[in-house]
Design a protein around this motif. Structure first.
Motif, PDB file in Angstrom:
ATOM      1  N   LYS A  89      19.845  23.056  -5.710  1.00 45.18           N
ATOM      2  CA  LYS A  89      18.397  22.920  -5.873  1.00 45.18           C
ATOM      3  C   LYS A  89      17.757  22.082  -4.773  1.00 45.18           C
ATOM      4  CE  LYS A  89      18.361  23.703 -10.807  1.00 45.18           C
ATOM      5  NZ  LYS A  89      17.989  23.207 -12.123  1.00 45.18           N
ATOM      6  N   LYS A  90      18.449  21.029  -4.338  1.00 46.30           N
ATOM      7  CA  LYS A  90      17.905  20.183  -3.282  1.00 46.30           C
ATOM      8  C   LYS A  90      17.756  20.980  -1.988  1.00 46.30           C
ATOM      9  CE  LYS A  90      18.688  15.868  -0.780  1.00 46.30           C
ATOM     10  NZ  LYS A  90      19.535  14.675  -0.655  1.00 46.30           N
ATOM     11  N   GLU A  91      18.799  21.736  -1.636  1.00 46.88           N
ATOM     12  CA  GLU A  91      18.749  22.556  -0.431  1.00 46.88           C
ATOM     13  C   GLU A  91      17.651  23.614  -0.539  1.00 46.88           C
ATOM     14  OE1 GLU A  91      20.313  22.399   2.576  1.00 46.88           O
ATOM     15  OE2 GLU A  91      21.027  20.469   1.870  1.00 46.88           O
ATOM     16  N   ALA A  92      17.485  24.185  -1.718  1.00 50.84           N
ATOM     17  CA  ALA A  92      16.457  25.205  -1.925  1.00 50.84           C
ATOM     18  C   ALA A  92      15.066  24.602  -1.735  1.00 50.84           C
ATOM     19  CB  ALA A  92      16.585  25.821  -3.316  1.00 50.84           C
ATOM     20  N   ALA A  93      14.856  23.395  -2.284  1.00 49.11           N
ATOM     21  CA  ALA A  93      13.561  22.732  -2.136  1.00 49.11           C
ATOM     22  C   ALA A  93      13.289  22.390  -0.677  1.00 49.11           C
ATOM     23  CB  ALA A  93      13.516  21.468  -3.004  1.00 49.11           C
TER      24      ALA A  93
ATOM     25  N   LEU B  16      10.456  23.532   4.549  1.00 53.46           N
ATOM     26  CA  LEU B  16      10.555  23.967   5.943  1.00 53.46           C
ATOM     27  C   LEU B  16       9.822  25.282   6.178  1.00 53.46           C
ATOM     28  CD1 LEU B  16      14.239  23.090   6.844  1.00 53.46           C
ATOM     29  CD2 LEU B  16      12.173  22.063   7.771  1.00 53.46           C
ATOM     30  N   THR B  17       9.939  26.194   5.256  1.00 48.79           N
ATOM     31  CA  THR B  17       9.252  27.480   5.382  1.00 48.79           C
ATOM     32  C   THR B  17       7.743  27.285   5.398  1.00 48.79           C
ATOM     33  OG1 THR B  17      11.079  28.614   4.284  1.00 48.79           O
ATOM     34  CG2 THR B  17       8.961  29.765   4.334  1.00 48.79           C
ATOM     35  N   LEU B  18       7.256  26.407   4.534  1.00 45.10           N
ATOM     36  CA  LEU B  18       5.821  26.116   4.515  1.00 45.10           C
ATOM     37  C   LEU B  18       5.354  25.508   5.837  1.00 45.10           C
ATOM     38  CD1 LEU B  18       5.398  24.553   0.960  1.00 45.10           C
ATOM     39  CD2 LEU B  18       4.428  26.717   1.753  1.00 45.10           C
ATOM     40  N   LEU B  19       6.132  24.569   6.353  1.00 45.15           N
ATOM     41  CA  LEU B  19       5.737  23.874   7.576  1.00 45.15           C
ATOM     42  C   LEU B  19       5.832  24.750   8.827  1.00 45.15           C
ATOM     43  CD1 LEU B  19       7.320  20.361   6.961  1.00 45.15           C
ATOM     44  CD2 LEU B  19       4.890  20.961   6.898  1.00 45.15           C
TER      45      LEU B  19
ATOM     46  N   ALA C  84       4.918  27.633   9.379  1.00 42.19           N
ATOM     47  CA  ALA C  84       3.732  28.458   9.595  1.00 42.19           C
ATOM     48  C   ALA C  84       2.519  27.631  10.021  1.00 42.19           C
ATOM     49  CB  ALA C  84       3.404  29.234   8.319  1.00 42.19           C
ATOM     50  N   LYS C  85       2.672  26.326  10.071  1.00 43.97           N
ATOM     51  CA  LYS C  85       1.537  25.446  10.369  1.00 43.97           C
ATOM     52  C   LYS C  85       1.518  25.005  11.822  1.00 43.97           C
ATOM     53  CE  LYS C  85       0.355  25.553   6.091  1.00 43.97           C
ATOM     54  NZ  LYS C  85      -0.652  26.493   5.717  1.00 43.97           N
ATOM     55  N   GLU C  86       0.340  24.540  12.226  1.00 45.20           N
ATOM     56  CA  GLU C  86       0.176  24.004  13.572  1.00 45.20           C
ATOM     57  C   GLU C  86       0.843  22.629  13.653  1.00 45.20           C
ATOM     58  OE1 GLU C  86      -3.947  23.857  14.716  1.00 45.20           O
ATOM     59  OE2 GLU C  86      -4.328  25.835  13.868  1.00 45.20           O
ATOM     60  N   LEU C  87       1.157  22.213  14.878  1.00 44.37           N
ATOM     61  CA  LEU C  87       1.838  20.941  15.094  1.00 44.37           C
ATOM     62  C   LEU C  87       1.054  19.786  14.477  1.00 44.37           C
ATOM     63  CD1 LEU C  87       4.086  19.237  16.284  1.00 44.37           C
ATOM     64  CD2 LEU C  87       2.827  19.222  18.453  1.00 44.37           C
ATOM     65  N   ARG C  88      -0.250  19.770  14.630  1.00 44.00           N
ATOM     66  CA  ARG C  88      -1.040  18.646  14.096  1.00 44.00           C
ATOM     67  C   ARG C  88      -0.940  18.563  12.571  1.00 44.00           C
ATOM     68  NH1 ARG C  88      -6.527  20.010  12.643  1.00 44.00           N
ATOM     69  NH2 ARG C  88      -6.809  22.258  12.844  1.00 44.00           N
ATOM     70  N   HIS C  89      -0.839  19.704  11.911  1.00 43.62           N
ATOM     71  CA  HIS C  89      -0.683  19.692  10.456  1.00 43.62           C
ATOM     72  C   HIS C  89       0.702  19.199  10.053  1.00 43.62           C
ATOM     73  CE1 HIS C  89      -4.014  22.892  10.436  1.00 43.62           C
ATOM     74  NE2 HIS C  89      -4.539  21.741  10.028  1.00 43.62           N
ATOM     75  N   ILE C  90       1.704  19.550  10.824  1.00 44.96           N
ATOM     76  CA  ILE C  90       3.066  19.076  10.553  1.00 44.96           C
ATOM     77  C   ILE C  90       3.131  17.561  10.724  1.00 44.96           C
ATOM     78  CG2 ILE C  90       5.472  19.160  11.333  1.00 44.96           C
ATOM     79  CD1 ILE C  90       4.903  22.105  12.160  1.00 44.96           C
ATOM     80  N   GLN C  91       2.513  17.048  11.795  1.00 47.96           N
ATOM     81  CA  GLN C  91       2.505  15.604  12.033  1.00 47.96           C
ATOM     82  C   GLN C  91       1.747  14.870  10.930  1.00 47.96           C
ATOM     83  OE1 GLN C  91       0.906  15.869  16.021  1.00 47.96           O
ATOM     84  NE2 GLN C  91       2.939  15.529  16.945  1.00 47.96           N
TER      85      GLN C  91
END
Length: 117
Positions: free
Chosen positions: A80-84, A89-92, A94-101
């Motif tokens: 479950k931890k690996e799945a979460a 990671l999948t969500l991030l 797709a985002k721009e660098l500034r949103h990740i930061q």
């Protein structure tokens, strides 16, 4: 026709190995003869959709993963931890660098409020 049989067979092999199953074990769990899985994985057998569905169910997958040839094989999460973590990671990705930061800064602040372990 041989190309798709090889591609699907290769996907089945990857997911079987990721589950730590031998060909014999997968065959037994699916109710197939032990040599059938080897033939499918080598692209020598023209697998039916019903048998593909049995294999997918046994491997706890959707049958469509065997047809996703553009995406490289990704080891399924083992717990479950690996799945979460994989979901985050999948969500991030797709985002721009500034949103990740920004997300990283928020997480750091949130974790500061947790008791030390």
């Amino acid at each position: 026709m041989a190309d798709i049989l090889n591609l699907v067979g290769s996907k089945i092999r990857d997911y079987r190995k990721a589950k730590g199953l031998s060909q014999d074990q997968l065959a037994e769990l699916c109710g197939f003869h032990f040599s059938y899985i080897g033939g499918v994985e080598r692209g020598e057998r023209n697998i039916s959709l019903e048998n593909l569905a049995k294999i997918a169910e046994t491997l706890e997958l959707e049958p469509k993963v065997f047809f996703d040839f553009e995406q490289p094989f990704v080891q399924p999460p083992s717990d479950k931890k690996e799945a979460a973590l994989q979901e985050v990671l999948t969500l991030l990705q797709a985002k721009e660098l500034r949103h990740i930061q920004m997300t990283k800064k928020l997480l750091v602040e949130i974790f500061k409020t947790f008791p030390r372990q």
